[in-house]
Design a protein around this motif. Structure first.
Motif, mmCIF file in Angstrom:
data_model
loop_
_atom_site.group_PDB
_atom_site.id
_atom_site.type_symbol
_atom_site.label_atom_id
_atom_site.label_comp_id
_atom_site.label_asym_id
_atom_site.label_seq_id
_atom_site.Cartn_x
_atom_site.Cartn_y
_atom_site.Cartn_z
ATOM 1 N N TYR A 1 40.809 -3.867 69.348
ATOM 2 C CA TYR A 1 40.513 -5.220 69.813
ATOM 3 C C TYR A 1 41.773 -6.078 69.780
ATOM 4 C CZ TYR A 1 38.297 -9.738 70.489
ATOM 5 O OH TYR A 1 37.953 -10.956 70.999
ATOM 6 N N ILE B 1 40.521 -8.276 61.583
ATOM 7 C CA ILE B 1 40.800 -6.840 61.670
ATOM 8 C C ILE B 1 41.439 -6.319 60.379
ATOM 9 C CG2 ILE B 1 42.128 -5.065 62.899
ATOM 10 C CD1 ILE B 1 41.795 -6.835 65.430
ATOM 11 N N LEU C 1 38.721 1.176 58.623
ATOM 12 C CA LEU C 1 38.130 0.440 59.738
ATOM 13 C C LEU C 1 39.113 -0.495 60.427
ATOM 14 C CD1 LEU C 1 34.482 -0.355 58.595
ATOM 15 C CD2 LEU C 1 35.222 1.121 60.459
ATOM 16 N N PHE D 1 37.771 -1.474 75.081
ATOM 17 C CA PHE D 1 38.863 -2.422 74.896
ATOM 18 C C PHE D 1 40.200 -1.885 75.416
ATOM 19 C CE2 PHE D 1 35.845 -4.251 71.769
ATOM 20 C CZ PHE D 1 35.698 -5.469 72.413
ATOM 21 N N TYR E 1 39.520 -5.478 57.183
ATOM 22 C CA TYR E 1 38.796 -4.216 57.088
ATOM 23 C C TYR E 1 39.640 -3.063 56.563
ATOM 24 C CZ TYR E 1 34.312 -5.703 58.769
ATOM 25 O OH TYR E 1 33.098 -6.297 58.849
ATOM 26 N N LEU F 1 25.721 4.022 74.338
ATOM 27 C CA LEU F 1 26.503 5.191 74.746
ATOM 28 C C LEU F 1 25.951 5.800 76.028
ATOM 29 C CD1 LEU F 1 27.012 6.908 71.293
ATOM 30 C CD2 LEU F 1 28.710 5.688 72.643
ATOM 31 N N GLU G 1 29.632 9.272 65.021
ATOM 32 C CA GLU G 1 30.685 8.304 64.745
ATOM 33 C C GLU G 1 31.861 8.462 65.709
ATOM 34 O OE1 GLU G 1 31.997 7.806 60.633
ATOM 35 O OE2 GLU G 1 33.976 7.351 61.484
ATOM 36 N N SER H 1 35.179 4.082 57.396
ATOM 37 C CA SER H 1 34.014 4.387 58.227
ATOM 38 C C SER H 1 33.055 5.315 57.495
ATOM 39 C CB SER H 1 34.454 5.009 59.541
ATOM 40 O OG SER H 1 35.005 6.269 59.297
ATOM 41 N N TRP I 1 33.824 5.077 72.298
ATOM 42 C CA TRP I 1 33.233 4.071 73.199
ATOM 43 C C TRP I 1 33.910 2.712 72.976
ATOM 44 C CZ3 TRP I 1 30.966 1.875 77.082
ATOM 45 C CH2 TRP I 1 30.100 0.800 76.968
ATOM 46 N N LEU I 2 34.060 2.335 71.687
ATOM 47 C CA LEU I 2 34.722 1.069 71.373
ATOM 48 C C LEU I 2 36.145 1.055 71.943
ATOM 49 C CD1 LEU I 2 34.269 -1.538 69.611
ATOM 50 C CD2 LEU I 2 35.611 -0.387 67.860
ATOM 51 N N ALA J 1 35.657 -11.830 67.793
ATOM 52 C CA ALA J 1 36.032 -10.422 67.673
ATOM 53 C C ALA J 1 34.938 -9.658 66.941
ATOM 54 C CB ALA J 1 37.359 -10.301 66.930
ATOM 55 N N LEU K 1 30.853 6.759 68.983
ATOM 56 C CA LEU K 1 30.859 5.291 68.914
ATOM 57 C C LEU K 1 32.285 4.751 68.861
ATOM 58 C CD1 LEU K 1 27.825 4.748 66.531
ATOM 59 C CD2 LEU K 1 28.007 3.967 68.902
ATOM 60 N N THR K 2 33.148 5.443 68.102
ATOM 61 C CA THR K 2 34.541 5.006 68.011
ATOM 62 C C THR K 2 35.225 5.118 69.377
ATOM 63 O OG1 THR K 2 34.572 5.890 65.768
ATOM 64 C CG2 THR K 2 36.704 5.339 66.740
ATOM 65 N N LEU L 1 32.866 -4.564 78.553
ATOM 66 C CA LEU L 1 33.434 -5.866 78.204
ATOM 67 C C LEU L 1 32.416 -6.986 78.465
ATOM 68 C CD1 LEU L 1 36.158 -6.842 77.103
ATOM 69 C CD2 LEU L 1 36.726 -7.561 79.424
ATOM 70 N N SER M 1 25.920 0.319 68.431
ATOM 71 C CA SER M 1 24.793 0.624 69.296
ATOM 72 C C SER M 1 24.853 2.019 69.895
ATOM 73 C CB SER M 1 24.692 -0.399 70.422
ATOM 74 O OG SER M 1 23.639 -0.033 71.267
ATOM 75 N N VAL N 1 40.276 1.524 63.210
ATOM 76 C CA VAL N 1 39.255 1.644 64.260
ATOM 77 C C VAL N 1 39.201 0.362 65.087
ATOM 78 C CG1 VAL N 1 36.783 1.927 64.695
ATOM 79 C CG2 VAL N 1 37.870 3.252 62.885
ATOM 80 N N PHE N 2 39.207 -0.777 64.400
ATOM 81 C CA PHE N 2 39.029 -2.055 65.085
ATOM 82 C C PHE N 2 40.323 -2.572 65.716
ATOM 83 C CE2 PHE N 2 35.285 -3.343 62.097
ATOM 84 C CZ PHE N 2 34.535 -2.308 62.636
ATOM 85 N N ILE O 1 32.951 -6.507 68.552
ATOM 86 C CA ILE O 1 33.270 -5.184 67.979
ATOM 87 C C ILE O 1 32.022 -4.563 67.360
ATOM 88 C CG2 ILE O 1 34.523 -3.985 66.147
ATOM 89 C CD1 ILE O 1 36.804 -5.970 66.522
ATOM 90 N N ALA P 1 34.565 0.383 81.130
ATOM 91 C CA ALA P 1 35.292 -0.682 80.441
ATOM 92 C C ALA P 1 34.835 -2.037 80.970
ATOM 93 C CB ALA P 1 36.799 -0.516 80.638
ATOM 94 N N PRO Q 1 28.144 4.684 79.638
ATOM 95 C CA PRO Q 1 29.235 5.454 80.249
ATOM 96 C C PRO Q 1 28.786 6.832 80.720
ATOM 97 C CG PRO Q 1 29.557 5.234 77.880
ATOM 98 C CD PRO Q 1 28.460 4.290 78.255
ATOM 99 N N LEU R 1 29.300 -3.404 69.891
ATOM 100 C CA LEU R 1 29.590 -2.183 70.640
ATOM 101 C C LEU R 1 29.633 -0.965 69.718
ATOM 102 C CD1 LEU R 1 32.381 -3.521 73.015
ATOM 103 C CD2 LEU R 1 30.097 -2.821 73.695
ATOM 104 N N TYR R 2 30.148 -1.182 68.486
ATOM 105 C CA TYR R 2 30.379 -0.073 67.562
ATOM 106 C C TYR R 2 29.077 0.392 66.914
ATOM 107 C CZ TYR R 2 32.846 2.476 63.839
ATOM 108 O OH TYR R 2 33.326 3.450 62.994
#
Lengths: 432, 169
Positions: free
Chosen positions: B132, B110, B125, B57, B113, A60, B46, B118, B52-53, A46, B49-50, A284, A56, B128-129, A50, A280, A63, A53-54
């Protein structure tokens, strides 16, 4: 040499992926198995995906480029581009096939995905070729498949973003380095098309009168402007490549919605859902590849390979040829994303050891992976064209052979003469 | 799909489309504030990125079917239906077992955190996480269901129209 946990990990990965399990999930499961056998915290799986991806910013772009490509495939943006290309190269032998190649070249300056090119504008040009009655379905499919490989070579490029991620090279220079190779591929493929058209007596299109050229060009101008905006944004130093991706998507949306009025709210929603699904799926794979790369690195595999290759005293050129052959063979079996994210990291330390320029290596390998998209049995572009047009894969494969030979010849030129790749980035200050 | 499942699926798609749309807009805000009015905002990166994460998932949990994933299915489709059923079952059980085995450690990772926030928005966090965790549970549920259906004799690849090809290469 290979530890027990890593051996178990590889067996699980190849076993599961080999029987048709999703590749991303196979990597997760194999990594979790590795962590258990090794006695490490299984939560690392995990953590790695996580954090990867978070953290980099570069990723971005993925997408955003997907959104841009999907918007451009909606509505009349591609129609205007087609009219323009028809006016320019339709007058030559094998006119419609030449049109398709030119469209692919221009389209590749706006989208970063070969599959998007083939499924979008490629589908339209195939129909045009089939309607004209001069092209067999196999040939039409082959031209579109082969020309779509230019998509990720000319910037922008999603595969190059992934390569930049695993190799720590500058995405800006990588993008620049793709331009000359992309043009080389275009010229070579147009040549092959002319040759085939002569042999089979495929006629030219009725030439568009020269006095109509300004009008057609003017109508297509906003579309033709897109690659200019992108490149000027990145190399004028105005925006980062990631931001350029957002600008590209916004520009495409603006064109489609306001200028050409070809996108409805409903259409936009569909574009977003499709793009979200693609994002997605690739996200993944990236996330799971990051865990796998963490394991490979902690087992010190890339350095083992580098050490082993150093012992064989391979010259840099011999190594490049060797890597090309390996990746071409793997390209027949694996998808490009997996090769770039999982296999190429194994070669990076060897490149450093041998003093091979990583931008040169990256472009050569991305071109190689794109050739892999048209090599059977596993060729993503063959599947896409088969799925969108119903042309049998074996017909496309038979006709794609001359193009395949030409593309491999181009690949050899890029490998043997690094200047073809590095000349342009050096003009812009690349110190490699 | 049953109407209720289908409805949920549509809403999950709306959420994913929304995440992507907001991410896109935030990016445009970032570009506008940085280059046009020369007043860069700290929070935009931020947010992107959040989102995107979450997009990755959330999407993998709810809008990607088994058939939407990148796969190497040559051998699979060369096999007979009987063999395919077995391969699909092995796949489902392996994925189920793997994610289930890692679930406690994932939960620990998870929740650990909750003590961190953040960088700019000061969101906890673990929140945020948490996506997953949602993803892991969804995968476990989905493949448990698939294994159960396959054991009860369901067709291994009885699927509706496949989605559009994934356009990333």
């Amino acid at each position: 040499m290979i530890s027990l946990p890593f051996g178990a990990c590889l067996i699980a990965l190849f076993g599961l992926a080999g029987i048709g399990a999703p590749i991303a999930l196979s990597m997760f499961v194999a990594a979790i198995l590795y962590l258990f056998v090794k006695g490490h915290d299984p939560g690392l799986a995990a953590e790695q995906s996580i954090q990867g991806l978070y953290d980099s910013f570069l990723l971005l772009a993925v997408p955003l480029f997907i959104v841009a490509a999907n918007i451009m495939n909606q509505g009349t943006i591609s129609d205007r581009l087609l009219d323009f290309c028809k006016a320019v190269v339709g007058r030559f032998r094998g006119g419609l096939a030449q049109v398709d190649i030119l469209v692919s070249l221009i389209f590749s300056g706006m989208s970063g995905s070969a599959v998007a090119d083939a499924a979008g504008v490629g589908k339209i040009t195939i129909n045009m070729m089939l309607r004209s009655g001069h092209y067999s379905p196999g040939l039409a499919g082959a031209v579109v498949a082969a020309s779509a490989t230019i998509g990720p070579i000319i910037p922008p490029s999603i595969p190059m973003v992934m390569y930049a991620l695993i190799s720590d090279t500058s995405i800006g220079y990588l993008f620049l380095a793709g331009i000359v190779p992309g043009l080389l591929m275009t010229v070579v493929m147009m040549g092959i098309t002319t040759w085939i058209a002569h042999r089979r007596d495929i006629p030219a299109e009725v030439p568009v009168p020269v006095r109509e050229l300004p009008k057609v060009t003017f109508r297509a101008l906003p579309v033709l402007f897109m690659p200019v905006i992108l490149l000027a944004g990145i190399y004028g130093g105005a925006t980062t490549p990631t931001e350029a991706a957002a600008v590209a998507a916004a520009y495409a949306l603006l064109l489609a919605a306001l200028f050409y009025r070809s996108v409805s709210w409903r259409g936009l929603h569909a574009v977003l859902v499709d793009s979200a699904r693609s994002s997605a799926s690739v996200g993944l794979v990236i996330g799971s590849a990051l865990i796998f790369n963490y394991i490979v690195a902690s087992e010190n595999i890339p350095n083992l390979i580098a050490g082993w290759l150093a012992q064989t005293e391979l010259s840099p050129l011999a190594f490049l040829l060797f890597a090309n052959i390996i990746i071409l063979l793997l390209g027949c079996l694996l998808d490009a994303t997996t090769i770039i994210l999982v296999i190429l990291p194994l070669f990076i330390p060897t490149c450093r050891e041998l003093g091979i320029d990583l931008v040169h290596f990256g472009v050569v390998m991305v071109v190689n992976c794109m050739i892999g998209l048209i090599t059977p049995p596993y060729g993503m572009l063959l599947f896409v064209i088969n799925a969108t047009t119903g042309i049998a894969i074996k017909d496309i494969v038979r006709e794609v052979m001359p193009y395949l030979v030409a593309l491999i010849a181009s690949l050899l030129i890029m490998t043997l003469f690094p200047e073809t790749v590095l000349w342009l980035p050096r003009m812009f200050g690349y110190q490699g | 799909m049953k109407p209720a499942t289908l409805w949920l699926r549509r809403r999950a798609e709306d959420v994913a489309a929304g995440l992507l749309a907001v991410m896109f807009l935030t990016f445009l805000v970032q570009i506008f504030t940085r280059y046009v009015i020369n007043y860069p905002l700290a929070w935009t990166l931020e947010v992107c990125l959040t989102l995107w994460l979450w997009l990755v998932f959330w999407g993998a949990a709810f809008i990607l079917d088994d058939r939407d994933h990148v796969k190497f299915d040559m051998f699979y489709f060369a096999a007979s239906t009987r063999v395919r059923r077995i391969l699909a079952l092995v796949t489902a059980v392996a994925i189920l077992a793997g994610f289930l085995a890692a679930l406690p450690a994932t939960w620990d990772y998870i929740t650990f955190y909750k003590i961190k926030k953040s960088a700019t928005l000061r969101i906890r966090l673990d929140i945020v996480f948490s996506v997953y965790g949602i993803f892991a549970v969804a995968i476990i549920t989905r493949y448990a269901l698939r294994a159960w259906q396959l054991l009860r004799g369901a067709e291994p690849d009885a699927v509706a129209q496949p989605h559009e090809q994934v356009a990333v290469e």
